[in-house]
Write an enzyme that holds these catalytic residues in place. Structure first.
Site, PDB file in Angstrom:
ATOM      1  N   TYR A  41      33.876  85.044 -37.144  1.00 32.73           N
ATOM      2  CA  TYR A  41      35.334  85.054 -36.999  1.00 32.73           C
ATOM      3  C   TYR A  41      35.954  83.800 -37.620  1.00 32.73           C
ATOM      4  CZ  TYR A  41      35.312  88.881 -33.596  1.00 32.73           C
ATOM      5  OH  TYR A  41      35.178  90.084 -32.969  1.00 32.73           O
ATOM      6  N   LYS A  86      24.404  77.303  -3.640  1.00 31.30           N
ATOM      7  CA  LYS A  86      25.649  78.009  -3.975  1.00 31.30           C
ATOM      8  C   LYS A  86      25.587  78.516  -5.422  1.00 31.30           C
ATOM      9  CE  LYS A  86      27.803  73.624  -5.320  1.00 31.30           C
ATOM     10  NZ  LYS A  86      28.764  72.560  -4.915  1.00 31.30           N
TER      11      LYS A  86
HETATM   12  C1  LIG Z   1      27.976  71.439  -4.620  1.00 28.55           C
HETATM   13  C2  LIG Z   1      28.029  70.547  -3.454  1.00 28.55           C
HETATM   14  C3  LIG Z   1      26.919  69.755  -3.129  1.00 28.55           C
HETATM   15  C4  LIG Z   1      25.720  69.634  -4.021  1.00 28.55           C
HETATM   16  O1  LIG Z   1      26.053  68.708  -5.037  1.00 28.55           O
HETATM   17  P1  LIG Z   1      25.000  68.351  -6.190  1.00 28.55           P
HETATM   18  O2  LIG Z   1      25.624  67.252  -6.935  1.00 28.55           O
HETATM   19  O3  LIG Z   1      24.874  69.608  -6.976  1.00 28.55           O
HETATM   20  O4  LIG Z   1      23.753  67.990  -5.513  1.00 28.55           O
HETATM   21  C5  LIG Z   1      26.974  69.032  -1.950  1.00 28.55           C
HETATM   22  N1  LIG Z   1      28.053  69.063  -1.157  1.00 28.55           N
HETATM   23  C6  LIG Z   1      29.145  69.796  -1.444  1.00 28.55           C
HETATM   24  C7  LIG Z   1      30.310  69.782  -0.512  1.00 28.55           C
HETATM   25  C8  LIG Z   1      29.187  70.555  -2.606  1.00 28.55           C
HETATM   26  O5  LIG Z   1      30.275  71.276  -2.893  1.00 28.55           O
END
Ligand SMILES: *Cc1c(COP(=O)(O)O)cnc(C)c1O
Length: 382
Positions: free
Chosen positions: A267, A45
């Protein structure tokens, strides 16, 4: 006044670049596949946690992962468009998402509610679904109070040939703290969810609860599959295991300016030089993913030496104190890398900005050129 040197046009180091080390991803995948009690789903993702979803997916599949997971269906299409034909699950969609195309493109979908179930069941064909329980985060997944009804409705839809319940999934909220009692509670809830599903006649083959941290620390959570994302790219939320970070961010120094002691920088003039020094201008800022909160703490590496980022990090640029001797404009600055040569790491940037590594790696902006590299890829080309 100040001396000013401008980087030559067309210098070989004229742009910021993000190198992604796919050999590190390969290494991490093999390690995680060895730890997982069941199959390994590579979670890619958010563009593979900013590392390139298709590159990370291909690398993970070549090194022990057997499936892919993403949040949205749009992310799933990208993987299918790239020709990746392995089992693929998408778990966070609105009830009016394009579940018909998901069925056609062979994408499994998570079902967290009766509304989603009805939408998926209404599409032509037999959709493969994973019932998704919230195992204790009050976030995505079904409210435990609605679980039994969801299981019964899913069983009816299955008997009518509308869906096939291939999986049950949950997610642990405190797996980065293996001793936290929240983990036992999540495991217990998940076991109850499986028992409830079985009791209405469902026989889900894929039963998955663990992400990276639990895959590394909690074998009782493994069931038939682990869904790992962060670990693939070298982030271990449990800090139990040495993984290989995969990103290196570099940029040129555009200008070097000699300034007097007491010169205000950036800034708000939050920094004044303590003595005469050289300031280097680096064309990366918070729009490129370098957190503004790291201002006043961050360091970079120039010619093998750590140098402080001074003044506030701006949207597009930051300033480095190069010291009394300075360096030439056009020289490369390493913002972060794996740390093997003393350069700052993503973990350090995260601590400077009071955040986690995930936020740093997923935040690198679109202006930064990405360069995936892999020695095994080069070997297969020759
Ligand atoms: C992002 C996610 C993962 C992966 O988690 P990591 O800690 O990055 O391995 C697994 N399951 C779900 C539902 C997630 O949203």
């Amino acid at each position: 006044m100040s001396g000013l040197a401008v980087a030559p046009r067309g210098s070989t180091c004229s742009r910021a670049r993000l190198d992604v080390d796919l050999d590190a991803v390969a290494h991490n995948t093999r390690l995680l596949a060895g730890r997982a009690g069941g199959e390994l789903m590579a979670v890619v993702k958010a563009d593979g946690f900013g590392h390139g979803a298709v590159d990370v997916a291909r690398t993970a599949l070549a090194n022990g992962a057997t499936r892919l997971g993403v949040t949205t269906l749009d992310e799933a299409w990208l993987l299918r468009d790239a020709g990746l034909a392995v089992p693929l699950l998408s778990w966070l969609n609105p009830a009016d998402a394009d579940f018909a195309t998901a069925a056609v493109r062979d994408v499994d979908v998570a079902v967290p509610s009766l509304l989603h179930l009805a939408a998926v069941a209404a599409t032509p064909g037999r959709s493969r679904i994973h019932l998704h329980l919230d195992t204790g985060m009050a976030r995505d997944g079904a409210d435990p109070a609605s679980w039994a009804a969801l299981c019964r409705a899913a069983r009816r839809a299955e008997q009518q040939g509308q869906v096939e319940v291939v999986g049950v999934m949950g997610h642990l909220g405190c797996a980065d703290q293996p001793a936290d009692e929240c983990n036992a509670l999540g495991r217990t809830r998940f076991a109850w969810a499986l028992e409830t599903a079985r009791s209405v006649g469902l026989r889900p083959r894929d039963r998955h609860l663990a992400a990276t941290a639990a895959t590394l620390t909690d074998p009782r959570s493994h069931h038939t599959m682990s869904r790992v994302g962060a670990g693939l790219v070298g982030i271990d939320p449990s800090r139990s295991t040495r993984l290989q970070p995969a990103m290196t961010l570099t940029a040129p120094i555009l200008q070097v300016r000699r300034v007097r002691g007491g010169t205000p920088v950036g800034y708000g003039h939050t920094h004044r030089t303590a003595a005469a020094t050289h300031l280097g201008l680096v064309p990366l800022g918070y729009a490129d993913g370098l957190p503004r909160l790291a201002s006043g703490h961050a360091e970079v590496q120039v010619r093998g030496v750590r140098r402080p980022v001074v003044g506030r990090i701006s949207m597009d640029q930051l300033v480095v104190d190069l010291g009394s001797r300075g360096v030439d404009a056009g020289e490369t600055v390493t913002l972060f890398g794996p740390g093997a040569y003393g350069e700052p790491t993503v973990a350090e940037w995260a601590s400077w900005a009071e955040t986690i590594e995930h936020e740093v790696v997923t935040g690198i902006g679109a202006r930064v050129e990405r360069h995936p590299r892999s020695t095994s890829h080069l070997r297969s080309l020759s």
